[in-house]
Design an enzyme around this catalytic site. Structure first.
Site, PDB file in Angstrom:
ATOM      1  N   HIS A   1      -2.981   6.043  -1.712  1.00 60.23           N
ATOM      2  CA  HIS A   1      -1.559   5.646  -1.855  1.00 60.23           C
ATOM      3  C   HIS A   1      -1.033   6.274  -3.140  1.00 60.23           C
ATOM      4  O   HIS A   1      -1.301   5.794  -4.237  1.00 60.23           O
ATOM      5  CB  HIS A   1      -1.431   4.120  -1.918  1.00 60.23           C
ATOM      6  CG  HIS A   1      -0.012   3.642  -1.976  1.00 60.23           C
ATOM      7  ND1 HIS A   1       0.482   2.674  -1.120  1.00 60.23           N
ATOM      8  CD2 HIS A   1       1.031   3.975  -2.779  1.00 60.23           C
ATOM      9  CE1 HIS A   1       1.748   2.455  -1.397  1.00 60.23           C
ATOM     10  NE2 HIS A   1       2.106   3.224  -2.409  1.00 60.23           N
TER      11      HIS A   1
ATOM     12  N   HIS B   1       2.396   8.365  -5.100  1.00 59.84           N
ATOM     13  CA  HIS B   1       3.763   8.901  -5.156  1.00 59.84           C
ATOM     14  C   HIS B   1       3.757  10.149  -6.033  1.00 59.84           C
ATOM     15  O   HIS B   1       3.478  10.057  -7.233  1.00 59.84           O
ATOM     16  CB  HIS B   1       4.725   7.874  -5.756  1.00 59.84           C
ATOM     17  CG  HIS B   1       4.827   6.612  -4.952  1.00 59.84           C
ATOM     18  ND1 HIS B   1       5.761   6.429  -3.968  1.00 59.84           N
ATOM     19  CD2 HIS B   1       4.085   5.479  -4.982  1.00 59.84           C
ATOM     20  CE1 HIS B   1       5.600   5.230  -3.417  1.00 59.84           C
ATOM     21  NE2 HIS B   1       4.583   4.635  -4.017  1.00 59.84           N
ATOM     22  N   LEU B   2       4.078  11.290  -5.423  1.00 58.72           N
ATOM     23  CA  LEU B   2       4.139  12.541  -6.203  1.00 58.72           C
ATOM     24  C   LEU B   2       5.575  12.957  -6.503  1.00 58.72           C
ATOM     25  O   LEU B   2       5.785  13.887  -7.286  1.00 58.72           O
ATOM     26  CB  LEU B   2       3.411  13.666  -5.465  1.00 58.72           C
ATOM     27  CG  LEU B   2       1.878  13.617  -5.482  1.00 58.72           C
ATOM     28  CD1 LEU B   2       1.297  14.788  -4.693  1.00 58.72           C
ATOM     29  CD2 LEU B   2       1.333  13.630  -6.910  1.00 58.72           C
ATOM     30  N   ARG B   3       6.559  12.292  -5.850  1.00 58.99           N
ATOM     31  CA  ARG B   3       7.979  12.638  -6.076  1.00 58.99           C
ATOM     32  C   ARG B   3       8.265  14.092  -5.685  1.00 58.99           C
ATOM     33  O   ARG B   3       7.540  14.693  -4.923  1.00 58.99           O
ATOM     34  CB  ARG B   3       8.398  12.362  -7.534  1.00 58.99           C
ATOM     35  CG  ARG B   3       7.970  11.016  -8.098  1.00 58.99           C
ATOM     36  CD  ARG B   3       8.518   9.841  -7.325  1.00 58.99           C
ATOM     37  NE  ARG B   3       8.346   8.581  -8.073  1.00 58.99           N
ATOM     38  CZ  ARG B   3       8.293   7.391  -7.506  1.00 58.99           C
ATOM     39  NH1 ARG B   3       8.380   7.263  -6.192  1.00 58.99           N
ATOM     40  NH2 ARG B   3       8.172   6.315  -8.236  1.00 58.99           N
TER      41      ARG B   3
ATOM     42  N   ASN C   1       8.720   8.137   0.282  1.00 58.45           N
ATOM     43  CA  ASN C   1       9.999   7.529  -0.137  1.00 58.45           C
ATOM     44  C   ASN C   1      10.757   8.396  -1.134  1.00 58.45           C
ATOM     45  O   ASN C   1      11.107   7.969  -2.227  1.00 58.45           O
ATOM     46  CB  ASN C   1       9.776   6.096  -0.690  1.00 58.45           C
ATOM     47  CG  ASN C   1       8.906   6.068  -1.930  1.00 58.45           C
ATOM     48  OD1 ASN C   1       8.050   6.929  -2.129  1.00 58.45           O
ATOM     49  ND2 ASN C   1       9.108   5.070  -2.767  1.00 58.45           N
TER      50      ASN C   1
ATOM     51  N   LYS D   1       4.465   5.308   7.350  1.00 56.60           N
ATOM     52  CA  LYS D   1       4.643   4.229   6.369  1.00 56.60           C
ATOM     53  C   LYS D   1       5.791   3.313   6.776  1.00 56.60           C
ATOM     54  O   LYS D   1       6.904   3.774   7.030  1.00 56.60           O
ATOM     55  CB  LYS D   1       4.930   4.844   4.993  1.00 56.60           C
ATOM     56  CG  LYS D   1       5.210   3.843   3.878  1.00 56.60           C
ATOM     57  CD  LYS D   1       3.965   3.078   3.468  1.00 56.60           C
ATOM     58  CE  LYS D   1       4.284   1.930   2.524  1.00 56.60           C
ATOM     59  NZ  LYS D   1       4.109   2.237   1.126  1.00 56.60           N
TER      60      LYS D   1
ATOM     61  N   HIS E   1       4.056  -1.616   3.653  1.00 61.09           N
ATOM     62  CA  HIS E   1       4.464  -2.292   2.412  1.00 61.09           C
ATOM     63  C   HIS E   1       4.680  -3.762   2.785  1.00 61.09           C
ATOM     64  O   HIS E   1       5.671  -4.100   3.435  1.00 61.09           O
ATOM     65  CB  HIS E   1       5.737  -1.680   1.830  1.00 61.09           C
ATOM     66  CG  HIS E   1       6.139  -2.330   0.533  1.00 61.09           C
ATOM     67  ND1 HIS E   1       6.038  -1.680  -0.680  1.00 61.09           N
ATOM     68  CD2 HIS E   1       6.590  -3.576   0.253  1.00 61.09           C
ATOM     69  CE1 HIS E   1       6.417  -2.508  -1.650  1.00 61.09           C
ATOM     70  NE2 HIS E   1       6.768  -3.661  -1.104  1.00 61.09           N
TER      71      HIS E   1
ATOM     72  N   HIS F   1      -1.387  -1.755  -1.266  1.00 59.88           N
ATOM     73  CA  HIS F   1      -1.318  -2.451  -2.561  1.00 59.88           C
ATOM     74  C   HIS F   1      -1.309  -3.974  -2.401  1.00 59.88           C
ATOM     75  O   HIS F   1      -0.355  -4.655  -2.761  1.00 59.88           O
ATOM     76  CB  HIS F   1      -0.142  -1.982  -3.418  1.00 59.88           C
ATOM     77  CG  HIS F   1       1.163  -1.740  -2.707  1.00 59.88           C
ATOM     78  ND1 HIS F   1       1.724  -2.639  -1.851  1.00 59.88           N
ATOM     79  CD2 HIS F   1       2.008  -0.688  -2.745  1.00 59.88           C
ATOM     80  CE1 HIS F   1       2.857  -2.149  -1.401  1.00 59.88           C
ATOM     81  NE2 HIS F   1       3.046  -0.963  -1.906  1.00 59.88           N
TER      82      HIS F   1
ATOM     83  N   LEU G   1       6.105  -3.094  -7.738  1.00 56.78           N
ATOM     84  CA  LEU G   1       6.200  -3.894  -6.516  1.00 56.78           C
ATOM     85  C   LEU G   1       5.044  -3.549  -5.598  1.00 56.78           C
ATOM     86  O   LEU G   1       4.724  -2.357  -5.469  1.00 56.78           O
ATOM     87  CB  LEU G   1       7.536  -3.646  -5.806  1.00 56.78           C
ATOM     88  CG  LEU G   1       8.723  -4.275  -6.516  1.00 56.78           C
ATOM     89  CD1 LEU G   1      10.038  -3.796  -5.897  1.00 56.78           C
ATOM     90  CD2 LEU G   1       8.650  -5.808  -6.466  1.00 56.78           C
TER      91      LEU G   1
ATOM     92  N   ASP H   1      -1.183   3.785  -6.039  1.00 61.80           N
ATOM     93  CA  ASP H   1       0.254   3.523  -6.083  1.00 61.80           C
ATOM     94  C   ASP H   1       0.828   4.033  -7.402  1.00 61.80           C
ATOM     95  O   ASP H   1       1.780   3.454  -7.932  1.00 61.80           O
ATOM     96  CB  ASP H   1       0.566   2.031  -5.868  1.00 61.80           C
ATOM     97  CG  ASP H   1       2.035   1.791  -5.578  1.00 61.80           C
ATOM     98  OD1 ASP H   1       2.750   2.756  -5.251  1.00 61.80           O
ATOM     99  OD2 ASP H   1       2.483   0.637  -5.701  1.00 61.80           O
TER     100      ASP H   1
ATOM    101  N   HIS I   1       8.266   6.946 -12.965  1.00 63.52           N
ATOM    102  CA  HIS I   1       9.721   6.898 -13.155  1.00 63.52           C
ATOM    103  C   HIS I   1      10.002   7.342 -14.581  1.00 63.52           C
ATOM    104  O   HIS I   1       9.199   7.059 -15.476  1.00 63.52           O
ATOM    105  CB  HIS I   1      10.258   5.464 -12.997  1.00 63.52           C
ATOM    106  CG  HIS I   1      10.200   4.936 -11.611  1.00 63.52           C
ATOM    107  ND1 HIS I   1      11.159   5.192 -10.666  1.00 63.52           N
ATOM    108  CD2 HIS I   1       9.287   4.147 -11.001  1.00 63.52           C
ATOM    109  CE1 HIS I   1      10.854   4.586  -9.532  1.00 63.52           C
ATOM    110  NE2 HIS I   1       9.711   3.946  -9.702  1.00 63.52           N
TER     111      HIS I   1
ATOM    112  N   ALA J   1      10.757  -0.234 -10.411  1.00 63.26           N
ATOM    113  CA  ALA J   1       9.388  -0.695 -10.207  1.00 63.26           C
ATOM    114  C   ALA J   1       8.448   0.493 -10.080  1.00 63.26           C
ATOM    115  O   ALA J   1       8.752   1.448  -9.363  1.00 63.26           O
ATOM    116  CB  ALA J   1       9.319  -1.525  -8.929  1.00 63.26           C
TER     117      ALA J   1
HETATM  118  C1  NCD Z   1       7.010   2.514  -5.734  1.00 59.34           C
HETATM  119  C2  NCD Z   1       7.948   3.656  -6.133  1.00 59.34           C
HETATM  120  O1  NCD Z   1       8.393   3.681  -7.278  1.00 59.34           O
HETATM  121  O2  NCD Z   1       8.186   4.543  -5.310  1.00 59.34           O
HETATM  122  N1  NCD Z   1       7.117   1.483  -6.720  1.00 59.34           N
HETATM  123  C3  NCD Z   1       6.213   0.513  -6.949  1.00 59.34           C
HETATM  124  O3  NCD Z   1       6.475  -0.361  -7.770  1.00 59.34           O
HETATM  125  N2  NCD Z   1       5.066   0.477  -6.337  1.00 59.34           N
HETATM  126  C4  NCD Z   1       7.354   2.056  -4.369  1.00 59.34           C
HETATM  127  C5  NCD Z   1       6.300   1.189  -3.745  1.00 59.34           C
HETATM  128  O4  NCD Z   1       5.182   1.642  -3.441  1.00 59.34           O
HETATM  129  O5  NCD Z   1       6.584   0.011  -3.529  1.00 59.34           O
HETATM  130 ZN    ZN Z   2       3.790   2.853  -3.479  1.00 58.86          ZN
END
Ligand code: NCD
Ligand code: ZN
Length: 347
Positions: free
Chosen positions: A14, A16-18, A41, A99, A136, A174, A218, A246, A250, A262
């Site tokens: 899990h 996030h690479l943006r 996302n 997802k 999620h 998560h 989150l 996860d 940010h 989050a």
């Molecule tokens: C994630 C995000 O910033 O994309 N944020 C987080 O708090 N985990 C989104 C997610 O996985 O809920």
């Molecule tokens: Zn996530």
């Protein structure tokens, strides 16, 4: 004497690479993984097979020379998702999973699902084709307290969805509560990722002595008894539980704000932290299962190629506190206790 631990190359189930400058900044931190499930996302989200293929190519282009990471792409399930596109993207090897975000549950989830009956044809097609669903697991009902949203989701959504589509393989992403741990351990065909930060922090870390925006994520960290349940599950050896960081970067500006977003950015130091947690739990012999074996097995994949070595040093190891992404800084997760493990150059 330095203790050494050699593991199969870890995966991240899990991540996030943006995109854009943030992708360029954070990709190196995950480049030496085996595989990672890449969250869809983005703004706008990755909703079709064509979107996923294009995003995969941008990730590959952002990885440094010598990267071992294979990005495993996911599609963001919406009420307009076409079952045929999902199945075709999976058959073509473009996606590994889909997802499910309940609409409004977290960062960039406005296009998520409101009416679960409307995605039933997609879920049926996924069960048939053997495509796993990453979930999620939080309800978004404003009447439900944020600390109860995972437990309520299990009863209201997760269990009914699984009953309505038998054979669908589900990953409860998560997981943050003992309710989630109990549900996963008591059922077949369901696994769960556990993040690094939820093994480390409870809600006091977030709120006592001042609000700590870099511990806000989150699902939100819960009370201590839940953190302990997560540590037990992660170190239990039960193959249904595996590591998904996860890691969710940010810009500091967006987190240190009157309405902070989050996400904890753990990609640079997650493995030394998890090794420290497993050592503290007397479970170093189960670390490889959690970070390198269980997730692959759940996804029906062999373990990643290659191995990495972790060394335990007598002196605590320091990690960078920030990285730079374009004009922004991003704070790296600070576990709040000394870390003695160091990842050696791998082979
Ligand atoms: C994630 C995000 O910033 O994309 N944020 C987080 O708090 N985990 C989104 C997610 O996985 O809920
Ligand atoms: Zn996530």
């Amino acid at each position: 004497m330095n203790e050494k631990l050699t593991l199969r190359r870890p995966d991240d189930w899990h991540l996030h690479l943006r995109d854009g400058a943030m992708l360029a900044a954070v990709a190196p931190a995950s480049a030496r993984l085996g595989r990672a499930i890449i969250m869809p996302n983005l703004v706008p989200p990755v909703v079709t097979g064509a979107d996923a293929a294009a995003y995969r190519d941008r990730i590959r282009a952002a990885l440094p020379a010598g990267a071992t990471l294979t990005p495993l792409m996911t599609l963001y399930l919406t009420e307009a998702t076409d079952p045929a596109d999902v199945v075709a993207a999976h058959r073509a090897g473009i996606i590994a999973a889909v997802k499910l975000y309940p609409a409004g549950a977290t960062t960039n989830s406005a296009s998520g699902v409101r009416d679960f009956d409307r995605v039933r044809p997609v879920l049926d097609a996924m069960a048939e084709a053997g495509i796993p669903l990453c979930v999620h697991g939080e309800v978004t009902d404003p009447g439900i307290d944020i600390f109860d949203r995972e437990a309520v989701f299990i009863d209201r959504v997760l269990d009914p969805v699984r009953r309505a589509t038998p054979g669908l393989r589900v990953i409860m992403e998560h997981v943050t509560t003992s309710d989630g741990v109990d549900y996963v351990s008591g059922n077949d065909g369901i696994g769960a990722t556990i993040t690094t930060h939820h093994l480390v922090i409870n809600r006091n870390h977030l709120l006592v002595g001042g609000i700590r925006p870099h511990y806000y994520c989150l699902p939100v960290a819960k009370r201590e008894s839940h953190r302990l349940a997560l540590r037990r599950a992660a170190t239990s050896g039960d193959p249904r539980f595996f590591s998904g960081t996860d890691s969710a970067p940010h810009p500091d500006r967006a987190k240190e704000s009157a309405c902070g977003c989050a996400g904890c950015f753990t990609a640079p130091n997650w493995l030394p932290i998890v090794a420290q947690v497993f050592q503290d739990e007397g479970a170093l012999d189960r670390l490889e299962g959690f970070v390198s074996l269980n997730g692959a097995a759940f996804y029906g994949l062999p373990p990643a190629e290659g191995r990495i070595t972790l060394t335990r040093r007598d002196q605590p190891v320091s990690a960078p506190t920030h990285i730079t992404a374009g004009d922004e800084t991003v704070t790296v997760f600070e576990p709040g206790f000394p870390i003695h493990w160091h990842v050696e150059d791998d082979a």
